[in-house]
Scaffold this active site. Structure first.
Site, PDB file in Angstrom:
ATOM      1  N   CYS A 281     -10.271  -4.791   0.525  1.00 23.42           N
ATOM      2  CA  CYS A 281     -11.216  -4.013   0.517  1.00 23.42           C
ATOM      3  C   CYS A 281     -12.367  -3.871  -0.528  1.00 23.42           C
ATOM      4  O   CYS A 281     -11.897  -4.586  -1.429  1.00 23.42           O
ATOM      5  CB  CYS A 281     -10.602  -2.325   0.609  1.00 23.42           C
TER       6      CYS A 281
ATOM      7  N   CYS B 109      -4.057   0.507  -2.243  1.00 22.87           N
ATOM      8  CA  CYS B 109      -3.824  -0.645  -1.526  1.00 22.87           C
ATOM      9  C   CYS B 109      -2.909  -1.459  -2.248  1.00 22.87           C
ATOM     10  O   CYS B 109      -2.702  -1.483  -3.270  1.00 22.87           O
ATOM     11  CB  CYS B 109      -5.550  -1.530  -1.667  1.00 22.87           C
TER      12      CYS B 109
ATOM     13  N   ASN C 197       0.733  -1.232   0.123  1.00 23.84           N
ATOM     14  CA  ASN C 197       0.032   0.031   0.055  1.00 23.84           C
ATOM     15  C   ASN C 197       0.723   1.157   0.174  1.00 23.84           C
ATOM     16  O   ASN C 197       1.908   1.138   0.476  1.00 23.84           O
ATOM     17  CB  ASN C 197      -0.939   0.149   1.112  1.00 23.84           C
ATOM     18  N   ILE C 198       0.528   2.148  -0.596  1.00 24.57           N
ATOM     19  CA  ILE C 198       1.159   3.456  -0.939  1.00 24.57           C
ATOM     20  C   ILE C 198       0.278   4.604  -0.644  1.00 24.57           C
ATOM     21  O   ILE C 198      -0.870   4.809  -1.111  1.00 24.57           O
ATOM     22  CB  ILE C 198       1.508   3.611  -2.387  1.00 24.57           C
ATOM     23  N   GLU C 199       0.320   5.318   0.491  1.00 22.45           N
ATOM     24  CA  GLU C 199      -0.588   6.521   1.096  1.00 22.45           C
ATOM     25  C   GLU C 199      -0.118   7.710   0.280  1.00 22.45           C
ATOM     26  O   GLU C 199       0.996   8.120  -0.081  1.00 22.45           O
ATOM     27  CB  GLU C 199      -0.671   6.416   2.682  1.00 22.45           C
ATOM     28  N   ASN C 200      -0.753   8.679   0.729  1.00 25.70           N
ATOM     29  CA  ASN C 200      -0.722  10.139   0.328  1.00 25.70           C
ATOM     30  C   ASN C 200      -1.217  11.060   1.056  1.00 25.70           C
ATOM     31  O   ASN C 200      -2.007  10.901   1.847  1.00 25.70           O
ATOM     32  CB  ASN C 200      -1.142  10.086  -1.180  1.00 25.70           C
ATOM     33  N   ALA C 201      -0.445  12.383   1.290  1.00 27.22           N
ATOM     34  CA  ALA C 201      -0.723  13.341   2.137  1.00 27.22           C
ATOM     35  C   ALA C 201      -2.229  13.845   1.834  1.00 27.22           C
ATOM     36  O   ALA C 201      -2.943  14.326   2.743  1.00 27.22           O
ATOM     37  CB  ALA C 201       0.050  14.589   2.254  1.00 27.22           C
TER      38      ALA C 201
ATOM     39  N   GLU D 118      -3.107  -4.713  -2.772  1.00 25.39           N
ATOM     40  CA  GLU D 118      -3.879  -5.630  -3.752  1.00 25.39           C
ATOM     41  C   GLU D 118      -3.755  -4.988  -5.212  1.00 25.39           C
ATOM     42  O   GLU D 118      -3.479  -5.533  -6.144  1.00 25.39           O
ATOM     43  CB  GLU D 118      -5.183  -5.965  -3.414  1.00 25.39           C
TER      44      GLU D 118
HETATM   45  N1  THU Z   1      -5.365  -1.598   2.708  1.00 25.79           N
HETATM   46  C1  THU Z   1      -4.630  -2.507   1.844  1.00 25.79           C
HETATM   47  O1  THU Z   1      -3.428  -2.155   1.193  1.00 25.79           O
HETATM   48  N2  THU Z   1      -5.334  -3.467   1.432  1.00 25.79           N
HETATM   49  C2  THU Z   1      -6.558  -4.042   2.416  1.00 25.79           C
HETATM   50  O2  THU Z   1      -6.872  -5.093   2.150  1.00 25.79           O
HETATM   51  C3  THU Z   1      -6.870  -3.263   3.570  1.00 25.79           C
HETATM   52  C4  THU Z   1      -6.443  -1.604   3.614  1.00 25.79           C
HETATM   53  C5  THU Z   1      -4.361  -0.331   2.942  1.00 25.79           C
HETATM   54  C6  THU Z   1      -5.284   1.018   2.587  1.00 25.79           C
HETATM   55  C7  THU Z   1      -4.368   2.232   3.625  1.00 25.79           C
HETATM   56  O3  THU Z   1      -3.087   2.452   3.172  1.00 25.79           O
HETATM   57  C8  THU Z   1      -4.266   1.369   4.788  1.00 25.79           C
HETATM   58  O4  THU Z   1      -4.409  -0.056   4.665  1.00 25.79           O
HETATM   59  C9  THU Z   1      -5.382   1.636   6.089  1.00 25.79           C
HETATM   60  O5  THU Z   1      -6.510   1.295   5.513  1.00 25.79           O
END
Ligand code: THU
Length: 142
Positions: free
Chosen positions: A96, A59, A48-52, A61
């Site tokens: 998700c 996610c 997973n790669i988040e952002n400001a 997946e």
């Molecule tokens: N996330 C995933 O990468 N996969 C999942 O199956 C559930 C949620 C990530 C999204 C976000 O970066 C962090 O988990 C919290 O929701």
């Protein structure tokens, strides 16, 4: 149960755990690694790669699916997911809703294995059909 042999399931889990190390999660601190098994038994990983700005985050997946499709690979047998908070235990984590829909685009849900793992000896298996029944897919637009 799954059609995927146990040694390959374990390999997927171990590769998902390694991919999890690269998760970029400064906002949730919830690290996820995924390992997608292709029809030819290749394993393509994602994190997973988040952002400001929050919503552009991706996610693990979907990172794996988009990597595969962008390399011309669109046939998949299963995916393993390893996830948990930085300061906590690993948790069985299911994809998700958005990731379920993205996976569904490319697979037959009843034949696609989802492995929700803590480690190679501790995991749950379900099909995408069980996780995502009566889904909408490409056939609905034919
Ligand atoms: N996330 C995933 O990468 N996969 C999942 O199956 C559930 C949620 C990530 C999204 C976000 O970066 C962090 O988990 C919290 O929701």
């Amino acid at each position: 149960m799954s059609n995927i042999p146990e040694n390959i399931i374990k390999d997927m889990i171990n590769k998902a755990a390694k991919a999890r190390i690269f998760a970029y999660t400064p906002y949730s601190n919830f690290r996820v690694g995924a390992a997608l098994l292709t029809k030819d038994d290749e394993i393509i990983t994602g994190c997973n790669i988040e952002n400001a700005a929050y919503s552009p985050g991706n996610c693990a997946e979907r990172t794996a699916v988009f990597k595969a499709v962008s390399q011309g690979i669109k046939d998949f047998k299963g995916i393993a997911i390893v996830a948990g908070k930085d300061d906590g235990e690993l948790e069985y984590t299911s994809p998700c809703g958005v990731c379920r829909q993205v996976l569904r685009e490319f697979v037959n849900p009843s034949e696609f294995t989802v492995v929700m793992a803590k480690d190679e000896n501790d995991y749950k298996i379900m099909t995408l059909e069980e996780l995502f029944p009566m889904s909408f897919g490409p056939d609905n637009l034919r």
